[in-house]
Design a protein around this motif. Sequence first.
Motif, PDB file in Angstrom:
ATOM      1  N   VAL A  16       0.913  -1.158  -0.061  1.00 27.17           N
ATOM      2  CA  VAL A  16       0.035   0.011  -0.081  1.00 27.17           C
ATOM      3  C   VAL A  16       1.053   1.201   0.129  1.00 27.17           C
ATOM      4  CG1 VAL A  16      -1.543   1.290   1.590  1.00 27.17           C
ATOM      5  CG2 VAL A  16      -2.069  -1.091   0.887  1.00 27.17           C
ATOM      6  N   ASN A  17       1.983   1.069   0.637  1.00 27.41           N
ATOM      7  CA  ASN A  17       2.846   2.394   0.777  1.00 27.41           C
ATOM      8  C   ASN A  17       3.596   2.640  -0.637  1.00 27.41           C
ATOM      9  OD1 ASN A  17       3.242   3.887   3.456  1.00 27.41           O
ATOM     10  ND2 ASN A  17       2.836   2.209   4.007  1.00 27.41           N
ATOM     11  N   ALA A  18       3.895   1.536  -1.269  1.00 25.58           N
ATOM     12  CA  ALA A  18       4.673   1.714  -2.489  1.00 25.58           C
ATOM     13  C   ALA A  18       3.599   2.032  -3.385  1.00 25.58           C
ATOM     14  CB  ALA A  18       4.862   0.164  -2.900  1.00 25.58           C
ATOM     15  N   ASN A 402      17.852  -0.569  -5.049  1.00 24.96           N
ATOM     16  CA  ASN A 402      16.315  -0.731  -5.097  1.00 24.96           C
ATOM     17  C   ASN A 402      15.819  -2.073  -4.346  1.00 24.96           C
ATOM     18  OD1 ASN A 402      17.292  -2.679  -6.921  1.00 24.96           O
ATOM     19  ND2 ASN A 402      16.803  -1.462  -8.597  1.00 24.96           N
ATOM     20  N   LEU A 403      16.287  -2.744  -3.780  1.00 27.78           N
ATOM     21  CA  LEU A 403      16.016  -4.096  -3.248  1.00 27.78           C
ATOM     22  C   LEU A 403      15.445  -4.802  -4.410  1.00 27.78           C
ATOM     23  CD1 LEU A 403      14.106  -2.792  -0.302  1.00 27.78           C
ATOM     24  CD2 LEU A 403      16.470  -3.150  -0.435  1.00 27.78           C
ATOM     25  N   PHE A 413      11.899  -7.349  -3.642  1.00 31.70           N
ATOM     26  CA  PHE A 413      11.211  -8.000  -2.368  1.00 31.70           C
ATOM     27  C   PHE A 413      11.242  -7.121  -1.312  1.00 31.70           C
ATOM     28  CE2 PHE A 413      11.414 -12.890  -2.379  1.00 31.70           C
ATOM     29  CZ  PHE A 413      11.138 -12.896  -3.682  1.00 31.70           C
ATOM     30  N   VAL A 414      10.281  -6.849  -0.479  1.00 29.20           N
ATOM     31  CA  VAL A 414       9.888  -5.789   0.723  1.00 29.20           C
ATOM     32  C   VAL A 414       9.245  -6.480   1.609  1.00 29.20           C
ATOM     33  CG1 VAL A 414      10.015  -3.801  -1.010  1.00 29.20           C
ATOM     34  CG2 VAL A 414       7.821  -4.847  -0.493  1.00 29.20           C
ATOM     35  N   GLY A 415       9.122  -5.803   2.796  1.00 30.15           N
ATOM     36  CA  GLY A 415       8.461  -6.187   3.918  1.00 30.15           C
ATOM     37  C   GLY A 415       8.977  -7.613   4.653  1.00 30.15           C
ATOM     38  N   ASP A 416       7.997  -8.288   5.121  1.00 29.08           N
ATOM     39  CA  ASP A 416       8.454  -9.782   5.635  1.00 29.08           C
ATOM     40  C   ASP A 416       9.111 -10.721   4.658  1.00 29.08           C
ATOM     41  OD1 ASP A 416       7.460  -8.869   8.146  1.00 29.08           O
ATOM     42  OD2 ASP A 416       5.525 -10.149   7.922  1.00 29.08           O
ATOM     43  N   ALA A 417       8.782 -10.447   3.576  1.00 25.02           N
ATOM     44  CA  ALA A 417       9.532 -11.317   2.461  1.00 25.02           C
ATOM     45  C   ALA A 417      11.162 -11.005   2.422  1.00 25.02           C
ATOM     46  CB  ALA A 417       8.859 -11.214   0.981  1.00 25.02           C
ATOM     47  N   LEU A 418      11.278  -9.620   3.002  1.00 26.99           N
ATOM     48  CA  LEU A 418      12.521  -9.247   3.086  1.00 26.99           C
ATOM     49  C   LEU A 418      13.182  -9.235   4.630  1.00 26.99           C
ATOM     50  CD1 LEU A 418      15.093  -8.739   1.094  1.00 26.99           C
ATOM     51  CD2 LEU A 418      14.655  -6.257   1.491  1.00 26.99           C
ATOM     52  N   SER A 419      12.490  -9.915   5.383  1.00 21.46           N
ATOM     53  CA  SER A 419      12.840  -9.923   6.931  1.00 21.46           C
ATOM     54  C   SER A 419      12.714  -8.641   7.351  1.00 21.46           C
ATOM     55  CB  SER A 419      14.155 -10.498   7.080  1.00 21.46           C
ATOM     56  OG  SER A 419      14.359 -11.922   6.607  1.00 21.46           O
ATOM     57  N   GLN A 429      10.638   0.163   3.297  1.00 27.66           N
ATOM     58  CA  GLN A 429      11.236  -0.459   2.169  1.00 27.66           C
ATOM     59  C   GLN A 429      10.611  -0.187   0.930  1.00 27.66           C
ATOM     60  OE1 GLN A 429      11.726  -4.715   3.250  1.00 27.66           O
ATOM     61  NE2 GLN A 429      13.533  -4.491   4.655  1.00 27.66           N
ATOM     62  N   ALA A 430       9.193  -0.400   0.943  1.00 35.72           N
ATOM     63  CA  ALA A 430       8.346  -0.332  -0.136  1.00 35.72           C
ATOM     64  C   ALA A 430       8.169   1.014  -0.914  1.00 35.72           C
ATOM     65  CB  ALA A 430       6.848  -0.746   0.029  1.00 35.72           C
ATOM     66  N   ILE A 431       8.497   2.057   0.097  1.00 35.67           N
ATOM     67  CA  ILE A 431       8.546   3.467  -0.327  1.00 35.67           C
ATOM     68  C   ILE A 431       9.914   3.674  -1.162  1.00 35.67           C
ATOM     69  CG2 ILE A 431       8.951   5.885   0.157  1.00 35.67           C
ATOM     70  CD1 ILE A 431       6.907   5.141   2.472  1.00 35.67           C
TER      71      ILE A 431
END
Length: 456
Positions: A16-18, A402-403, A413-419, A429-431
Motif C-alpha cells: 500500500v505504501n509503494a 532498489n531491493l 522483495f519488501v516487507g516480511d519477504a525481506l525480513s 522498504q516499499a517506498i
Amino acid sequence: MKEKKIVIVGAGVAGVNAATKLVDNGYPGELITIIDMGKDPYNRLPEEVMTGFLGAGGWSDGKLTYHTAIGGQLSKYCGEEKAMQLMDQVITNFKRFHPKPEEVQCSDPHEEPDFIKPYFGLRLFPVWHVGTDYLSEIAKNWYDYLVSKGVQFHWETKVTSINFRHNEIVMHSVKPEFATMDNDGIFYDELIFGVGKSGIDFAQQLANQYELPDEPKSVQIGIRFEAPQEHFQKLIDISYDFKLYRKFEDKGVSLRSFCTNNNAAYVAVEETYGDHSYNGHAKKDPKYLNGMTNFGILMEINGIEDPFTWSRKVVKELQFNGTGLYYSPTRVPSTTAEGNNVTAFQIDNLSKVEEVMGEYWVYIMDFIEDMKKVFPTLKNDWGIYVPEVKYLSPEPLVNYRNLSLTKFPNVHFVGDALSARGITVSGAQAIYVAEDVLSYYLRDTEYPEFISHYVA
C-alpha cells in the motif's frame, strides 16, 4: 513517459505504501495492480488478521516503531539518514488517512530505570501510537484514495506461481463460487513482492525454484505473556511499548519482550500454514479497557541449520485440538475484544512445551522468573499463550539501490519477504523501491521538480 505495468503482490503495509508513493508522484494508477488473498477494508472482518488491505500490522496493531535498530536492517540498504526519512513517510501516511490525526501520539523514553538492573536491559526508542480502533477507518480512507487514483485491486485472489523469466503471474480466486474456474495470468514490467507472514512459504518456494542466493536468518520464537497491567505500571509510565532484553552471546541466544499492549490489551490468534500462534493488540476506545498487559517474549536463536523448517516443526508440535496452548499458575484464558474466548487449549503443566522447545525453554522460564523479581507484585498472576513465532525464511540477496533480486532486477522483495519484521520498516522498504521506480520511469515526464529530487 515510459509507462510500465507495475504489479504488487500483497496489499499489506508494504504494498500500500509503494502504490501511494507512486500515484502521489504522478504515476498512472491504471498501470498499478495489487493482488491480495484477503478482502478490501469494507468487507474485511476484525478477526481476519492475516490477509487483506493493510495486512496484519496495519489491521490489528497500529504501533509504529521509529528507530533503525528495530524491525530489520533498513539502514543497511540505504544508510541511517535515508532510513529515517523513509520511516517518516510511512508515519505521515498513517496520519494522513487517520480520521483524528491529532490523536496519534509518540512516546519517546530516554532513561533506563535502575530497578530493572541487573536482570534486564531496556531498549529505548520512539514509538508512534496510531490506535487500533482507528485502523479500520484509516484503511478505508487509504483504500478510497488509491481507487480514486485508478489503482486496480484483485481481492480474495491467490498467486500460485510467478515466472520471473517471462514476467508472468498466475493467480486464481479463493472465493468458493469461483473455485472451479481456471487460473488467470497477468504480466508485469516491475514486480513488488510484499506477501507478509502469510506468504513466506510461497516466497521460499520461489527462492528454491530460482535458486536465489540468500542470507540465512535466525529463529524467532517464544510466547505471548499476559498479566494485569498494575504489575508493570512503573515501567509502562517510563516506556509504553517497553522492550526488555538480554543476550547470551556464547549460546547464540538473545531474548526480548516484543509488541507490548496496555490498558485495553487483547491477545490475538494468528493462523499461518494451518497452525495457531499468538500476537496481541490494544484498543483505544475507553469502553474496551480491561486493565491487562500483554507482550511477546521472543528468543532469537542463531546456529540452527534450517531455522525456517525448525520453527515450523516446533509450532506444529505445540498444537493440540487444532489450536495453541495456554498455561497459567492461577488464571484462565482471556477473552477477545468481542467477548469471545481466546482460542487456546489450557494445560496444567509445561512438560509438553519443555519437551518440544528443548534446552531453549529454560531461557523463557528464567526470563519470567526474573520479571517476578523486578515486578514483585506479579508473583503467579500471569498466563502464557504458546507459541508466538516470527517466521523468517532466508533473506534473498538484493541490490541495495532498489531491493531488487540480484538475479532478476525487475523483481523487488519488501516487507516480511525481506525480513522486515515491522510496520514502519516494511512500509519504508516499499517506498524506497517506489522512489527508484519513479526515478527511472519518470525521467522524461513533465515533473522536473520531482526528477531533480530523485534522480542523481
